[in-house]
Design a protein around this motif. Structure first.
Motif, mmCIF file in Angstrom:
data_model
loop_
_atom_site.group_PDB
_atom_site.id
_atom_site.type_symbol
_atom_site.label_atom_id
_atom_site.label_comp_id
_atom_site.label_asym_id
_atom_site.label_seq_id
_atom_site.Cartn_x
_atom_site.Cartn_y
_atom_site.Cartn_z
ATOM 1 N N ILE A 135 0.969 -1.225 -0.033
ATOM 2 C CA ILE A 135 -0.293 0.044 0.107
ATOM 3 C C ILE A 135 1.007 1.270 -0.165
ATOM 4 N N PRO A 136 0.394 2.355 -0.313
ATOM 5 C CA PRO A 136 1.178 3.615 -0.405
ATOM 6 C C PRO A 136 1.807 3.951 1.015
ATOM 7 N N LYS A 137 2.937 4.452 1.061
ATOM 8 C CA LYS A 137 3.685 4.898 2.323
ATOM 9 C C LYS A 137 2.773 5.883 2.974
ATOM 10 N N GLY A 138 2.512 5.815 4.083
ATOM 11 C CA GLY A 138 1.953 6.759 5.033
ATOM 12 C C GLY A 138 0.342 6.483 4.963
ATOM 13 N N TRP A 139 -0.261 5.394 4.430
ATOM 14 C CA TRP A 139 -1.410 4.823 4.701
ATOM 15 C C TRP A 139 -1.591 4.066 5.951
ATOM 16 N N GLU A 140 -2.930 4.021 6.200
ATOM 17 C CA GLU A 140 -3.115 3.095 7.285
ATOM 18 C C GLU A 140 -3.978 2.201 7.043
#
Length: 355
Positions: A135-140
Motif C-alpha cells: 500500500i502507499p507509504k503513510g497509509w493505514e
C-alpha cells in the motif's frame, strides 16, 4: 426458448385462450397485494403451504375482452419498462464508479501532488502484512467501525399487515437495490418500536449479513419509510464526506477477500456484526475525501434514478388496483387517477392516450 420444470412447492399453470397471461399475472398480484392469499394458507409439518386450488376457485375475475386485458397489461408494462431502463443505466454508472475506485485504491494511481498517477509515477509503496500486499507509504489500515458507526437491525418478526410501513429483510436487499414488491407491511406501532433499536436515515448504508451476504444499499429515500431486519446498518451522519468511498469499498476486492474468510455457519451462512465492524479498510483521509468529491456526480445520478424507481413502484402499486376494479379505464386520460393519487409519469399518459 427456455424449458422450465416445476418441483415441490412450485406450481405452473397455463391460461385459456380467451385470457391474456400478463393480465392474469397482474390480477393475481393485485389479489396478493390485498392479502387475499393469507386466507388460504395451510400448515404441513410446520411449513405454510398455499392451498392453490381453493384460492383460485374462490377468486372471481370480471370477464372483459382480451383486447382490454392487453391494454391494461401494457399500461403497467410501461412503468415496469421505465424502471428497467433506470436499473440498466445505474448498472453502467456503478461500473464506472467501481472502475474509478479500483484505479485509486487497488492500483493506487490516485493523483499525486503533481496530478500524476501515484504508483505509476514512482510513488513509494510499503508491504502491509494484514492485507498481504503493498500500500502507499503513510497509509493505514483502519477497522470499518472507526470510520463509520456499524449497528444491527432488529431480529424481531412483527405481524404482517395489509398496509403500514415496510419491513425490509436481507432477502429483500438485492444487488440492484431493495425489492419493494416482495417486502411486506408492519404496523406503525411495530415500526416505531423497531426503529428505537435501529433508526434508518437518508444516506445510511444497509448491508446484508445473512443469505444475500454482501448486498448493500445506499438509502436514497428522503423520508425513510421502512424498518430493517437481519442487516448491518452503517450510519454515515458523522462520515458524510467519505460516504461514497465507503459504499464502493464494500464492492472492492479487499472487502470480498475479507468476507470470504469471515463468513461463518455450516448450514445458514452469515457475517457476524463483530466481523463487520472489524473489516480492514486501507485508508488515507485526504485521498478518501478527494475521491468522494470525484465520484459524487456519478453517485448522485445513481441515487436520483433509485429515487425515481421508488416513486414508480409506488405509482404502479396505486394504479394496479384502480385498473383492476374499473375505477380507471385505459380509454381515459387517467385524469381521475392524477387528481386522486398524484402525478402520473408522462410516459404512461402518452401510452394511454394512444390506445
Amino acid at each position: 426458448m427456455q424449458s422450465v420444470d416445476c418441483s415441490n412447492f412450485c406450481a405452473a399453470f397455463r391460461v385459456k385462450k380467451e385470457w391474456d397471461a400478463e393480465y392474469i399475472y397482474l390480477y393475481i398480484q393485485y389479489f396478493y397485494n390485498m392479502g387475499a392469499f393469507f386466507n388460504f394458507e395451510g400448515k404441513t409439518s410446520g411449513i405454510k403451504n398455499l392451498q392453490l386450488e381453493q384460492a383460485y376457485q374462490a377468486i372471481e375475475i370480471k370477464p372483459i375482452s382480451i383486447a382490454v386485458q392487453k391494454k391494461l397489461a401494457k399500461t403497467i408494462r410501461t412503468i415496469d419498462g421505465k424502471m428497467a431502463i433506470n436499473r440498466s443505466i445505474n448498472q453502467n454508472l456503478e461500473a464506472m464508479a467501481k472502475q474509478l475506485y479500483d484505479y485509486w485504491f487497488m492500483q493506487f494511481d490516485f493523483p499525486n501532488e503533481e496530478g500524476k498517477p501515484y504508483k505509476s509515477s514512482g510513488g513509494e509503496m510499503v508491504w502491509n502484512e494484514k492485507l498481504k500486499r503493498e500500500i502507499p507509504k503513510g497509509w493505514e489500515i483502519r477497522p470499518l467501525n472507526s470510520l463509520i458507526t456499524v449497528k444491527d437491525g432488529t431480529h424481531e418478526s412483527p405481524k404482517q399487515q395489509l398496509e403500514g410501513r415496510y419491513l425490509i429483510t436481507s432477502k429483500h436487499l438485492l444487488s440492484s437495490g431493495i425489492d419493494y414488491n416482495t417486502a411486506y407491511y408492519i404496523s406503525e406501532e411495530d415500526y416505531i418500536a423497531i426503529n428505537k433499536r435501529s433508526q434508518v436515515e437518508t444516506n445510511d448504508i444497509l448491508f446484508s449479513m445473512i443469505g444475500t451476504i454482501g448486498n448493500k444499499y445506499l438509502v436514497a429515500e428522503k423520508n425513510v419509510n421502512f424498518a430493517i431486519k437481519n442487516m448491518a446498518l452503517l450510519k454515515t451522519s458523522k462520515s458524510i464526506h467519505i460516504m461514497y468511498f465507503l459504499w464502493l469499498y464494500l464492492s472492492s476486492w479487499d472487502y470480498k477477500h475479507y468476507e470470504f474468510n469471515a463468513i461463518s455457519g455450516s448450514i445458514q451462512k452469515f457475517l457476524s456484526l463483530d466481523a463487520m465492524r472489524n473489516i480492514p479498510v486501507p485508508f488515507n483521509y485526504d485521498i478518501a475525501v478527494a475521491f468522494n468529491k470525484q465520484v459524487s456526480n456519478i453517485c448522485q445520478c445513481i441515487i436520483n434514478l433509485k429515487e425515481e424507481n421508488i416513486q414508480l413502484i409506488k405509482q404502479r402499486n396505486e394504479l394496479l388496483p384502480l385498473l383492476m376494479n374499473g375505477q380507471v379505464s385505459v380509454n381515459s386520460d387517467l385524469s381521475v387517477y392524477k387528481k386522486r393519487r398524484g402525478k402520473v409519469p408522462s410516459s404512461i399518459l402518452n401510452d394511454v392516450s394512444d390506445i
